[in-house]
Write a protein that holds these residues in place. Sequence first.
Motif, PDB file in Angstrom:
ATOM      1  N   ILE A 181      30.794  29.871  35.887  1.00  0.00           N
ATOM      2  CA  ILE A 181      31.717  29.344  36.824  1.00  0.00           C
ATOM      3  C   ILE A 181      31.302  27.845  37.213  1.00  0.00           C
ATOM      4  O   ILE A 181      31.779  27.318  37.868  1.00  0.00           O
ATOM      5  CB  ILE A 181      31.708  30.194  38.142  1.00  0.00           C
ATOM      6  N   GLY A 182      30.620  27.409  36.248  1.00  0.00           N
ATOM      7  CA  GLY A 182      30.361  25.966  36.318  1.00  0.00           C
ATOM      8  C   GLY A 182      29.406  25.525  37.292  1.00  0.00           C
ATOM      9  O   GLY A 182      29.278  24.142  37.658  1.00  0.00           O
ATOM     10  N   PHE A 183      28.409  26.416  37.657  1.00  0.00           N
ATOM     11  CA  PHE A 183      27.282  25.990  38.479  1.00  0.00           C
ATOM     12  C   PHE A 183      26.272  25.178  37.731  1.00  0.00           C
ATOM     13  O   PHE A 183      25.187  24.446  38.484  1.00  0.00           O
ATOM     14  CB  PHE A 183      26.801  26.896  39.424  1.00  0.00           C
ATOM     15  N   ILE A 184      25.996  25.617  36.564  1.00  0.00           N
ATOM     16  CA  ILE A 184      24.844  24.973  35.703  1.00  0.00           C
ATOM     17  C   ILE A 184      25.570  24.740  34.170  1.00  0.00           C
ATOM     18  O   ILE A 184      26.733  25.448  34.117  1.00  0.00           O
ATOM     19  CB  ILE A 184      23.734  25.852  35.614  1.00  0.00           C
ATOM     20  N   TYR A 185      25.055  23.964  33.705  1.00  0.00           N
ATOM     21  CA  TYR A 185      25.672  23.225  32.420  1.00  0.00           C
ATOM     22  C   TYR A 185      24.353  23.084  31.316  1.00  0.00           C
ATOM     23  O   TYR A 185      23.317  23.072  31.655  1.00  0.00           O
ATOM     24  CB  TYR A 185      26.486  22.233  32.803  1.00  0.00           C
ATOM     25  N   ASP A 186      24.956  22.858  29.998  1.00  0.00           N
ATOM     26  CA  ASP A 186      23.993  22.766  28.881  1.00  0.00           C
ATOM     27  C   ASP A 186      23.036  23.549  28.661  1.00  0.00           C
ATOM     28  O   ASP A 186      22.819  24.348  29.412  1.00  0.00           O
ATOM     29  CB  ASP A 186      23.689  21.151  28.889  1.00  0.00           C
ATOM     30  N   GLN A 232      35.307  27.270  42.134  1.00  0.00           N
ATOM     31  CA  GLN A 232      35.170  27.697  40.664  1.00  0.00           C
ATOM     32  C   GLN A 232      35.976  28.578  40.049  1.00  0.00           C
ATOM     33  O   GLN A 232      36.219  28.757  38.887  1.00  0.00           O
ATOM     34  CB  GLN A 232      33.843  27.758  40.703  1.00  0.00           C
ATOM     35  N   GLY A 233      36.067  29.784  40.827  1.00  0.00           N
ATOM     36  CA  GLY A 233      37.081  30.762  40.243  1.00  0.00           C
ATOM     37  C   GLY A 233      38.348  30.317  40.043  1.00  0.00           C
ATOM     38  O   GLY A 233      38.944  30.916  38.752  1.00  0.00           O
ATOM     39  N   LEU A 234      39.113  29.627  40.734  1.00  0.00           N
ATOM     40  CA  LEU A 234      40.331  29.052  40.488  1.00  0.00           C
ATOM     41  C   LEU A 234      40.512  28.285  39.059  1.00  0.00           C
ATOM     42  O   LEU A 234      41.424  28.063  38.433  1.00  0.00           O
ATOM     43  CB  LEU A 234      41.098  28.339  41.436  1.00  0.00           C
ATOM     44  N   LYS A 235      39.392  27.601  39.016  1.00  0.00           N
ATOM     45  CA  LYS A 235      39.126  26.498  37.680  1.00  0.00           C
ATOM     46  C   LYS A 235      38.841  27.659  36.674  1.00  0.00           C
ATOM     47  O   LYS A 235      39.118  26.990  35.275  1.00  0.00           O
ATOM     48  CB  LYS A 235      37.980  25.629  37.739  1.00  0.00           C
ATOM     49  N   TYR A 269      44.177  32.440  29.983  1.00  0.00           N
ATOM     50  CA  TYR A 269      44.665  33.014  31.133  1.00  0.00           C
ATOM     51  C   TYR A 269      43.726  32.596  32.237  1.00  0.00           C
ATOM     52  O   TYR A 269      42.597  32.569  32.079  1.00  0.00           O
ATOM     53  CB  TYR A 269      45.150  34.495  31.112  1.00  0.00           C
ATOM     54  N   SER A 270      44.436  32.827  33.498  1.00  0.00           N
ATOM     55  CA  SER A 270      43.308  32.475  34.534  1.00  0.00           C
ATOM     56  C   SER A 270      43.200  33.780  35.373  1.00  0.00           C
ATOM     57  O   SER A 270      44.117  34.082  36.123  1.00  0.00           O
ATOM     58  CB  SER A 270      43.787  31.137  35.389  1.00  0.00           C
ATOM     59  N   PRO A 271      41.905  34.394  35.244  1.00  0.00           N
ATOM     60  CA  PRO A 271      41.929  35.850  36.096  1.00  0.00           C
ATOM     61  C   PRO A 271      42.046  35.803  37.596  1.00  0.00           C
ATOM     62  O   PRO A 271      42.629  36.509  38.064  1.00  0.00           O
ATOM     63  CB  PRO A 271      40.624  36.474  35.581  1.00  0.00           C
ATOM     64  N   ILE A 272      41.358  34.691  38.101  1.00  0.00           N
ATOM     65  CA  ILE A 272      41.171  34.944  39.600  1.00  0.00           C
ATOM     66  C   ILE A 272      42.770  34.280  40.038  1.00  0.00           C
ATOM     67  O   ILE A 272      43.013  34.852  40.999  1.00  0.00           O
ATOM     68  CB  ILE A 272      40.245  33.739  40.131  1.00  0.00           C
ATOM     69  N   ALA A 273      43.200  33.529  39.464  1.00  0.00           N
ATOM     70  CA  ALA A 273      44.569  32.764  39.973  1.00  0.00           C
ATOM     71  C   ALA A 273      45.717  34.126  39.670  1.00  0.00           C
ATOM     72  O   ALA A 273      46.530  34.187  40.470  1.00  0.00           O
ATOM     73  CB  ALA A 273      45.063  31.734  39.066  1.00  0.00           C
ATOM     74  N   LEU A 274      45.437  34.897  38.534  1.00  0.00           N
ATOM     75  CA  LEU A 274      46.604  35.913  38.562  1.00  0.00           C
ATOM     76  C   LEU A 274      46.438  37.060  39.658  1.00  0.00           C
ATOM     77  O   LEU A 274      47.195  37.473  40.271  1.00  0.00           O
ATOM     78  CB  LEU A 274      46.181  36.642  37.083  1.00  0.00           C
ATOM     79  N   LEU A 275      44.944  37.208  39.805  1.00  0.00           N
ATOM     80  CA  LEU A 275      44.520  38.255  40.933  1.00  0.00           C
ATOM     81  C   LEU A 275      45.275  37.823  42.255  1.00  0.00           C
ATOM     82  O   LEU A 275      45.806  38.744  43.046  1.00  0.00           O
ATOM     83  CB  LEU A 275      43.189  38.321  41.099  1.00  0.00           C
ATOM     84  N   ILE A 276      44.953  36.342  42.476  1.00  0.00           N
ATOM     85  CA  ILE A 276      45.600  36.002  43.696  1.00  0.00           C
ATOM     86  C   ILE A 276      47.215  35.983  43.932  1.00  0.00           C
ATOM     87  O   ILE A 276      47.820  36.355  45.010  1.00  0.00           O
ATOM     88  CB  ILE A 276      45.112  34.440  44.081  1.00  0.00           C
ATOM     89  N   TYR A 277      47.791  35.691  42.640  1.00  0.00           N
ATOM     90  CA  TYR A 277      49.212  35.712  42.691  1.00  0.00           C
ATOM     91  C   TYR A 277      49.811  37.227  42.977  1.00  0.00           C
ATOM     92  O   TYR A 277      50.654  37.556  43.394  1.00  0.00           O
ATOM     93  CB  TYR A 277      49.690  35.330  41.218  1.00  0.00           C
ATOM     94  N   THR A 323      34.320  35.291  47.670  1.00  0.00           N
ATOM     95  CA  THR A 323      35.021  33.878  48.099  1.00  0.00           C
ATOM     96  C   THR A 323      35.777  34.035  49.567  1.00  0.00           C
ATOM     97  O   THR A 323      36.384  33.092  50.081  1.00  0.00           O
ATOM     98  CB  THR A 323      36.446  34.128  47.083  1.00  0.00           C
ATOM     99  N   GLY A 324      35.553  35.280  50.107  1.00  0.00           N
ATOM    100  CA  GLY A 324      35.984  35.427  51.502  1.00  0.00           C
ATOM    101  C   GLY A 324      37.264  35.556  51.947  1.00  0.00           C
ATOM    102  O   GLY A 324      37.865  35.501  52.972  1.00  0.00           O
TER     103      GLY A 324
END
Length: 388
Positions: free
Chosen positions: A129-134, A173-176, A188-196, A381-382
């Motif tokens: 989810i992009g909180f850490i990298y490399d 981060q979920g939406l990204k 596909y975007s799992p979080i975007a689909l879920l919200i849709y 995410t609340g």
Amino acid sequence: MQLNNENQILNLANTNGRRNDLINAYTIYMKILNESFENGNYKWGNFPNSLGQFHFYERALEESKEVFTKHDPYDYICEKLQLPEYKEAFYSMNKEKILELKDGKKFINKLDNGVEMRSRNYISTLTKIGFIYDENYQLSSVGKLFINESEPVRNNFEKLLPIDKANLLLLRQGLKLRVYTKDYKKYYSPIALLIYILFKNEKVYEKDLFTLVNTITPYFPIDYEKVAESFSKGQVDKLLRKYDGFFISDPLVEGRKLKEEEFYKIFSNNKSSKDKDIYFDFYNKLYDFVIFPKDSTYIVLKELFEDTTKKKILNNTFGQKKMFLNFKVKDYKEFIKQNYNSNILSPDSFNNNFYIKFFYSKRNKDIHDYKDMLKRFMRATGIIEIKN
């Protein structure tokens, strides 16, 4: 995120890193990385290249004593490190010396599979989810924002949401998050689909929602409008059955037993040779009974399930951890009646039915495990409410 093949399932977090206090867990893990790794005190890696993953696990236990109440492999490591010869070899990262000691091989195995692997699993989601990298596991800018006292700048829509900073950053981060095919041509975007789906439906069954989102793969695109519509029409199960058909396209040979080499190539399941041998033994005995249903072939099949170890392995693999064949019957004829719905007792298309049972039981078990982690993330995410 990238899925290497069409059978790989969306895995937002490993199950042995499962925690209810997700926000607290992420905060603790990133603070450890920030305090111990950002300044160069430790390098992320496993023994004997580094003590980083061992140190991370040790700190995680200290910070979450009420969560991690059982940690036998770590306790074993600590007990051994009380011995001078182990302590010296370990902290000098001398693997060869440890292997020369009594129980040295056991020590290395517990360190790798019981301690360091858990460290890797605990923070795998942070990478996804992009909180850490490399490879050095440095905190990204959003990861640092998550654990410091600064507040994110909210856009006009975000200002309307009654959620706090941690919820908001997880939502962003979920939406990204994008789940790609191996060649990165589809996603596909799992979080975007879920919200849709939730926008289109006032209320849905959480089991259906998270099962569907975790079932979908970018290798087999699906019309998102039809997905949302399936919830409003109560046709989610029908949609899932239709979607499942994409995963098995090449039929197996019929009319004969599969040879051992053929069987092992198809039924690999990434398991040990012991498990695969049990699968093959079950296949042969079940095939004999289905083709020649009589007392003698039934008794041989039943005896296989009287071995508690083999029974557990087969139920885990073919029954999603549940009993999938009922042997509490008086004879083989009643056995066939009682287990008719198992779909593996018909001589027609036996090989294909057997493989379908194997494949979907394994896949559905993994979906069941991984969808729970997706549900926990969405709760954090609340923005959604889940009731029994």
